[in-house]
Design an enzyme around this catalytic site. Structure first.
Site, PDB file in Angstrom:
ATOM      1  N   ASN A  72       1.861  12.218  -1.133  1.00 17.34           N
ATOM      2  CA  ASN A  72       3.271  11.788  -1.174  1.00 17.34           C
ATOM      3  C   ASN A  72       3.459  10.541  -2.044  1.00 17.34           C
ATOM      4  O   ASN A  72       4.518   9.938  -2.031  1.00 17.34           O
ATOM      5  CB  ASN A  72       3.785  11.516   0.248  1.00 17.34           C
ATOM      6  CG  ASN A  72       3.009  10.402   0.941  1.00 17.34           C
ATOM      7  OD1 ASN A  72       2.126   9.798   0.353  1.00 17.34           O
ATOM      8  ND2 ASN A  72       3.333  10.138   2.185  1.00 17.34           N
ATOM      9  N   HIS A  81       1.658   7.721  -1.817  1.00 16.37           N
ATOM     10  CA  HIS A  81       1.326   6.413  -1.235  1.00 16.37           C
ATOM     11  C   HIS A  81       0.129   5.774  -1.932  1.00 16.37           C
ATOM     12  O   HIS A  81      -0.769   6.460  -2.419  1.00 16.37           O
ATOM     13  CB  HIS A  81       1.158   6.467   0.293  1.00 16.37           C
ATOM     14  CG  HIS A  81      -0.080   7.111   0.822  1.00 16.37           C
ATOM     15  ND1 HIS A  81      -0.107   7.810   2.006  1.00 16.37           N
ATOM     16  CD2 HIS A  81      -1.360   7.154   0.348  1.00 16.37           C
ATOM     17  CE1 HIS A  81      -1.334   8.239   2.242  1.00 16.37           C
ATOM     18  NE2 HIS A  81      -2.105   7.863   1.256  1.00 16.37           N
TER      19      HIS A  81
HETATM   20  C1  GLP Z   1      -5.828   7.525   2.507  1.00 19.95           C
HETATM   21  C2  GLP Z   1      -5.835   6.075   2.107  1.00 19.95           C
HETATM   22  C3  GLP Z   1      -5.293   5.889   0.711  1.00 19.95           C
HETATM   23  C4  GLP Z   1      -5.932   6.879  -0.241  1.00 19.95           C
HETATM   24  C5  GLP Z   1      -5.705   8.276   0.228  1.00 19.95           C
HETATM   25  C6  GLP Z   1      -6.303   9.307  -0.714  1.00 19.95           C
HETATM   26  O1  GLP Z   1      -4.565   7.959   2.868  1.00 19.95           O
HETATM   27  N1  GLP Z   1      -5.077   5.264   2.987  1.00 19.95           N
HETATM   28  O2  GLP Z   1      -5.541   4.568   0.286  1.00 19.95           O
HETATM   29  O3  GLP Z   1      -5.386   6.700  -1.509  1.00 19.95           O
HETATM   30  O4  GLP Z   1      -6.339   8.350   1.485  1.00 19.95           O
HETATM   31  O5  GLP Z   1      -6.997  10.252  -0.015  1.00 19.95           O
HETATM   32  P1  GLP Z   1      -8.021  11.275  -0.648  1.00 19.95           P
HETATM   33  O6  GLP Z   1      -8.867  10.532  -1.587  1.00 19.95           O
HETATM   34  O7  GLP Z   1      -8.777  11.794   0.539  1.00 19.95           O
HETATM   35  O8  GLP Z   1      -7.183  12.295  -1.329  1.00 19.95           O
END
Ligand code: GLP
Length: 263
Positions: A136, A138
């Site tokens: 999303n 973030h």
């Molecule tokens: C979590 C963390 C984020 C990160 C995201 C990405 O939500 N809080 O900081 O960017 O994971 O996740 P993934 O790398 O598993 O796609």
């Protein structure tokens, strides 16, 4: 903003690790902002290899993680403290006392947010902030509509994030905390340099919005367009929605800053 598109996930990961290692070699007292998530696992594995094989030295560096779940203790396997100890800190020679994450167990989360900001300022600020991105948009746990000037605070996670991260919890979504502490977007933008890594087709749409769309709080990562020194590293799949991908590739091939990284 500089956008670098690599042919596959392993070369995107390798480039990210090499940039971090170069900054750490240039400044052994680097203040490093760190991220969690599946994307980071391979980056940390490479950094651990560089420590073992090439003596990459973490002994003087200080680290600040972006975020932590509210209510998970350090020894909880789902806490980000546990993730960091397991994936990186126990595999390199960092002094654990110099590794900070927001304390999701703090009785007063507001005071914890302020203390975290103060701790960052006391070190002189973050030199290099490593980032992943949520589906999303973030960054850290700054969910859509996070103020672009936000600081470290507690936030409520969105359904998209709960779904994205549920697979990492043995008990599934039901067992996940609903809240987290996160550095703010303002905190992230204060870092001297930002380095965001995104891989895989599930990130393609939000990456296109963050890089080529307007700056808006609905897509928190779009705030990085305001940063003076931000590098985005993508694999081919995560770059699939970018209109100007060919331009970014050409710039990477010709930019003297990346000479040593093109090999
Ligand atoms: C979590 C963390 C984020 C990160 C995201 C990405 O939500 N809080 O900081 O960017 O994971 O996740 P993934 O790398 O598993 O796609």
């Amino acid at each position: 903003m500089k956008v670098i598109i690599r042919p596959n996930a392993s070369s995107a990961t390798e480039l990210t690790a090499r940039i971090i290692a170069k900054d750490l070699r240039a400044n052994p007292k680097l203040v490093l902002g760190l991220a969690t998530g599946r994307t980071m696992e391979s980056v940390y594995a490479l950094l651990a290899d560089m420590h073992r094989g090439n003596g990459l030295d973490f002994s003087l560096c200080r680290t600040f993680n972006l975020d932590e779940y509210v209510g998970l203790a350090a020894d909880d396997p789902n806490s980000y403290r546990f993730f960091m100890n397991n994936m990186l800190f126990s595999r390199v020679n960092v002094d654990l006392r110099n590794t900070l994450l927001p304390n999701g167990m703090a009785a007063d989360l507001e005071a914890e947010g302020r203390a975290y900001e103060d701790a960052i300022i006391r070190t002189g600020g973050i030199d290099l902030q490593v980032l992943g991105i949520g589906e999303n948009g973030h960054i850290g746990f700054n969910e859509p509509l996070s103020p672009l000037s936000s600081r470290t605070r507690a936030i409520t996670l969105t359904p998209t994030t709960l779904n994205q991260n549920a697979g990492l919890f043995a008990g599934g979504k039901a067992s996940m905390p609903r809240r987290a502490m996160t550095m703010g977007i303002g905190t992230i933008l204060d870092s001297r340099r930002c380095l965001l890594l995104a891989m895989g087709a599930s990130k393609a749409q939000v990456i296109a919005q963050a890089i080529e769309g307007p700056v808006r709080s609905m897509i928190p990562a779009s705030a990085l367009q305001l940063h003076q020194n931000c590098v985005i590293i993508l694999d081919q799949d995560a770059a699939a929605g970018l209109k100007a991908a060919d331009d970014y590739k050409m710039i990477f091939e010709n930019d003297p800053e990346w000479k040593e990284f093109r090999k």
